[in-house]
Design a protein around this motif. Structure first.
Motif, PDB file in Angstrom:
ATOM      1  N   ALA A  91       0.649  -0.154  10.080  1.00 33.84           N
ATOM      2  CA  ALA A  91       1.211  -0.475   9.025  1.00 33.84           C
ATOM      3  C   ALA A  91       2.760  -0.357   8.695  1.00 33.84           C
ATOM      4  N   LEU A  92       3.331  -1.117   8.206  1.00 37.62           N
ATOM      5  CA  LEU A  92       4.861  -1.012   7.894  1.00 37.62           C
ATOM      6  C   LEU A  92       5.082  -1.032   6.240  1.00 37.62           C
ATOM      7  N   TYR A  93       5.533  -0.154   5.803  1.00 42.89           N
ATOM      8  CA  TYR A  93       5.900   0.236   4.398  1.00 42.89           C
ATOM      9  C   TYR A  93       7.401   0.628   4.038  1.00 42.89           C
ATOM     10  N   TYR A  94       7.724   0.266   2.701  1.00 42.43           N
ATOM     11  CA  TYR A  94       8.949   0.848   1.985  1.00 42.43           C
ATOM     12  C   TYR A  94       8.684   1.553   0.722  1.00 42.43           C
ATOM     13  N   ASP A  95       9.235   2.690   0.711  1.00 40.47           N
ATOM     14  CA  ASP A  95       9.072   3.503  -0.547  1.00 40.47           C
ATOM     15  C   ASP A  95      10.550   3.750  -1.315  1.00 40.47           C
ATOM     16  N   ASN A  96      10.239   3.434  -2.621  1.00 39.68           N
ATOM     17  CA  ASN A  96      11.691   3.626  -3.328  1.00 39.68           C
ATOM     18  C   ASN A  96      11.260   4.001  -4.670  1.00 39.68           C
ATOM     19  N   ASP A  97      12.414   4.029  -5.644  1.00 41.35           N
ATOM     20  CA  ASP A  97      11.843   4.484  -7.059  1.00 41.35           C
ATOM     21  C   ASP A  97      12.862   3.507  -7.967  1.00 41.35           C
ATOM     22  N   ILE A  98      12.675   3.537  -9.190  1.00 39.47           N
ATOM     23  CA  ILE A  98      13.472   2.925 -10.113  1.00 39.47           C
ATOM     24  C   ILE A  98      13.556   3.745 -11.443  1.00 39.47           C
ATOM     25  N   TYR A  99      14.496   3.577 -12.086  1.00 38.24           N
ATOM     26  CA  TYR A  99      14.537   4.190 -13.638  1.00 38.24           C
ATOM     27  C   TYR A  99      14.280   5.766 -13.484  1.00 38.24           C
ATOM     28  N   GLU A 100      14.813   6.410 -12.390  1.00 42.91           N
ATOM     29  CA  GLU A 100      14.660   7.793 -12.067  1.00 42.91           C
ATOM     30  C   GLU A 100      14.952   8.464 -13.439  1.00 42.91           C
ATOM     31  N   ASP A 101      15.753   8.367 -14.161  1.00 42.06           N
ATOM     32  CA  ASP A 101      16.050   9.344 -15.254  1.00 42.06           C
ATOM     33  C   ASP A 101      15.492   8.966 -16.400  1.00 42.06           C
ATOM     34  N   GLU A 102      14.457   7.993 -16.587  1.00 37.76           N
ATOM     35  CA  GLU A 102      13.683   7.660 -17.597  1.00 37.76           C
ATOM     36  C   GLU A 102      12.479   8.201 -17.619  1.00 37.76           C
ATOM     37  N   VAL A 103      11.803   8.188 -18.824  1.00 35.86           N
ATOM     38  CA  VAL A 103      10.468   8.402 -19.061  1.00 35.86           C
ATOM     39  C   VAL A 103       9.424   7.766 -18.156  1.00 35.86           C
ATOM     40  N   TYR A 104       9.953   6.683 -17.983  1.00 34.99           N
ATOM     41  CA  TYR A 104       9.051   5.442 -17.531  1.00 34.99           C
ATOM     42  C   TYR A 104       9.483   5.340 -15.795  1.00 34.99           C
ATOM     43  N   ALA A 105      10.122   6.405 -15.455  1.00 32.49           N
ATOM     44  CA  ALA A 105      10.624   6.007 -13.929  1.00 32.49           C
ATOM     45  C   ALA A 105       9.377   5.808 -13.114  1.00 32.49           C
ATOM     46  N   THR A 106       9.666   5.095 -12.071  1.00 27.68           N
ATOM     47  CA  THR A 106       8.565   4.351 -11.384  1.00 27.68           C
ATOM     48  C   THR A 106       8.834   4.455  -9.695  1.00 27.68           C
ATOM     49  N   ASN A 107       7.744   5.104  -9.194  1.00 36.15           N
ATOM     50  CA  ASN A 107       7.725   5.042  -7.583  1.00 36.15           C
ATOM     51  C   ASN A 107       7.064   3.912  -7.249  1.00 36.15           C
ATOM     52  N   TYR A 108       7.496   3.150  -6.194  1.00 41.22           N
ATOM     53  CA  TYR A 108       6.816   2.154  -5.438  1.00 41.22           C
ATOM     54  C   TYR A 108       6.646   2.234  -3.988  1.00 41.22           C
ATOM     55  N   ARG A 109       5.537   1.461  -3.502  1.00 43.65           N
ATOM     56  CA  ARG A 109       5.435   1.395  -2.230  1.00 43.65           C
ATOM     57  C   ARG A 109       4.908  -0.221  -1.890  1.00 43.65           C
ATOM     58  N   LEU A 110       5.808  -0.924  -1.057  1.00 45.81           N
ATOM     59  CA  LEU A 110       5.459  -2.208  -0.469  1.00 45.81           C
ATOM     60  C   LEU A 110       4.727  -1.937   1.031  1.00 45.81           C
ATOM     61  N   ALA A 111       3.997  -2.883   1.097  1.00 45.66           N
ATOM     62  CA  ALA A 111       3.403  -2.327   2.497  1.00 45.66           C
ATOM     63  C   ALA A 111       2.531  -3.663   3.048  1.00 45.66           C
ATOM     64  N   TRP A 112       2.784  -3.713   4.472  1.00 44.20           N
ATOM     65  CA  TRP A 112       1.869  -4.843   5.253  1.00 44.20           C
ATOM     66  C   TRP A 112       1.298  -3.867   6.425  1.00 44.20           C
ATOM     67  N   GLY A 113      -0.233  -4.346   6.574  1.00 45.66           N
ATOM     68  CA  GLY A 113      -1.063  -3.491   7.322  1.00 45.66           C
ATOM     69  C   GLY A 113      -1.869  -4.575   8.191  1.00 45.66           C
ATOM     70  N   TYR A 114      -2.137  -4.055   9.592  1.00 48.66           N
ATOM     71  CA  TYR A 114      -3.076  -5.096  10.240  1.00 48.66           C
ATOM     72  C   TYR A 114      -4.054  -3.962  10.598  1.00 48.66           C
ATOM     73  N   TYR A 115      -5.445  -4.394  10.506  1.00 46.77           N
ATOM     74  CA  TYR A 115      -6.529  -3.717  10.966  1.00 46.77           C
ATOM     75  C   TYR A 115      -7.165  -4.382  12.292  1.00 46.77           C
ATOM     76  N   GLY A 116      -7.274  -3.616  13.269  1.00 49.19           N
ATOM     77  CA  GLY A 116      -7.571  -4.302  14.523  1.00 49.19           C
ATOM     78  C   GLY A 116      -9.002  -3.431  15.058  1.00 49.19           C
ATOM     79  N   TYR A 117      -9.853  -4.149  15.801  1.00 51.15           N
ATOM     80  CA  TYR A 117     -11.069  -3.633  16.319  1.00 51.15           C
ATOM     81  C   TYR A 117     -11.180  -4.207  17.810  1.00 51.15           C
ATOM     82  N   PRO A 118     -10.545  -3.430  18.756  1.00 54.70           N
ATOM     83  CA  PRO A 118      -9.981  -3.869  20.309  1.00 54.70           C
ATOM     84  C   PRO A 118     -11.231  -4.132  20.916  1.00 54.70           C
ATOM     85  N   ASP A 119     -12.682  -3.647  20.465  1.00 51.72           N
ATOM     86  CA  ASP A 119     -13.685  -4.294  21.245  1.00 51.72           C
ATOM     87  C   ASP A 119     -14.280  -5.426  20.719  1.00 51.72           C
ATOM     88  N   GLU A 120     -14.041  -5.996  19.985  1.00 52.73           N
ATOM     89  CA  GLU A 120     -14.348  -7.608  19.432  1.00 52.73           C
ATOM     90  C   GLU A 120     -13.048  -8.356  19.267  1.00 52.73           C
TER      91      GLU A 120
END
Length: 269
Positions: A91-120
């Protein structure tokens, strides 16, 4: 559509990387070795008959304090008979936050992932996902942190055995860190991480469905409670036990309520 989603993910993740690399942060990460009494993944009992799992590799790399991260994960059943379900993910991801000084400060993650099964073959079970996860650390009193995650999943190839398995997961969660005072002079105060997640499954996960029809309902699927903590062993090593209970709400995902424990050794570098 699927190729466009992958391309969009890569563009978003890497477009924020180069400027931050100029900060010349350090490469750091966490290596984790885990035993699970049952491998419950997003509501599904991955190994039939409640078999346990060993996860000898979970590597989470922080790429130079840019917000970008890379995760590599390997899991297999503890007992024989489940060789085709051995799992290797990235998986590759990116973490950050917005509105950090506000009561509605928001942490967020965007991610792409690949699930592999090597025996199939890839066309049988492999799949990909893209997720957006949001949390609001200042929104609620007393340290309660609400969160919402939406996960889009699709087979890795167009002719997959589970080609109709694409769809969305909606995960509504709350978290709370409970500080337990020191019990003895030798044991310092301990932080217990409490969590609760309610999940709506929009028809994904047919490869893990307990029935023979290989389909999943569009419904509220399960509710999970969790408690975990980290015991510092020194030298950047920690022992991390966890206890979890799942109330299963939809038989097409899981016909039984589940209780399991996880035992991990975690090394930070």
């Amino acid at each position: 559509m699927k190729k466009n989603a992958i391309l969009l993910t890569v563009v978003i993740l890497f477009s924020v990387g180069p400027p931050a690399l100029a900060q010349q942060g350090d490469l750091s990460g966490t290596y984790e070795l885990t035993y699970m009494s049952r491998y419950i993944w997003r509501g599904f009992d991955v190994y039939e008959d409640n078999h346990s799992a060993i996860q000898p590799l979970s590597l989470d790399l922080n790429l130079f304090d840019t917000g970008l991260g890379l995760k590599i994960f390997w899991s297999r059943a503890w007992s024989a008979g489940h060789e085709n379900t051995e799992e290797m993910d990235v998986a590759l991801y990116y973490d950050n936050d917005i509105y950090e000084d506000e009561v509605y400060a928001t942490n967020y993650r965007l991610a792409w992932g690949y699930y592999g099964y090597p025996d199939e073959p890839r066309s049988v079970r492999d799949f990909q996902e893209f997720l957006v996860s949001l949390s609001w650390p200042k929104l609620c009193p007393a340290g309660v942190v609400p969160s919402y995650t939406v996960v889009a999943m699709w087979p890795s190839e167009g002719d997959s055995t589970y080609n109709e398995n694409g769809g969305l997961l909606h995960i509504f969660g709350i978290g709370y860190d409970l500080t337990v005072p020191e019990l003895t002079p030798e044991i310092s105060e301990q932080v217990v991480h409490l969590s609760a997640d309610l999940v709506y499954n929009d028809g994904v996960g047919a490869s893990y469905a307990p029935g023979e029809n290989g389909s999943v309902d569009h419904d509220w699927s399960h509710f999970v409670f969790g408690a975990s903590t980290d015991f510092d062993l020194g030298n950047n090593l920690a022992f991390c036990p966890g206890l979890y209970y799942q109330a299963s709400m939809d038989d097409s995902v899981n016909e039984h309520d589940e209780t399991w424990v996880s035992l991990s050794l975690k090394y930070k570098f």
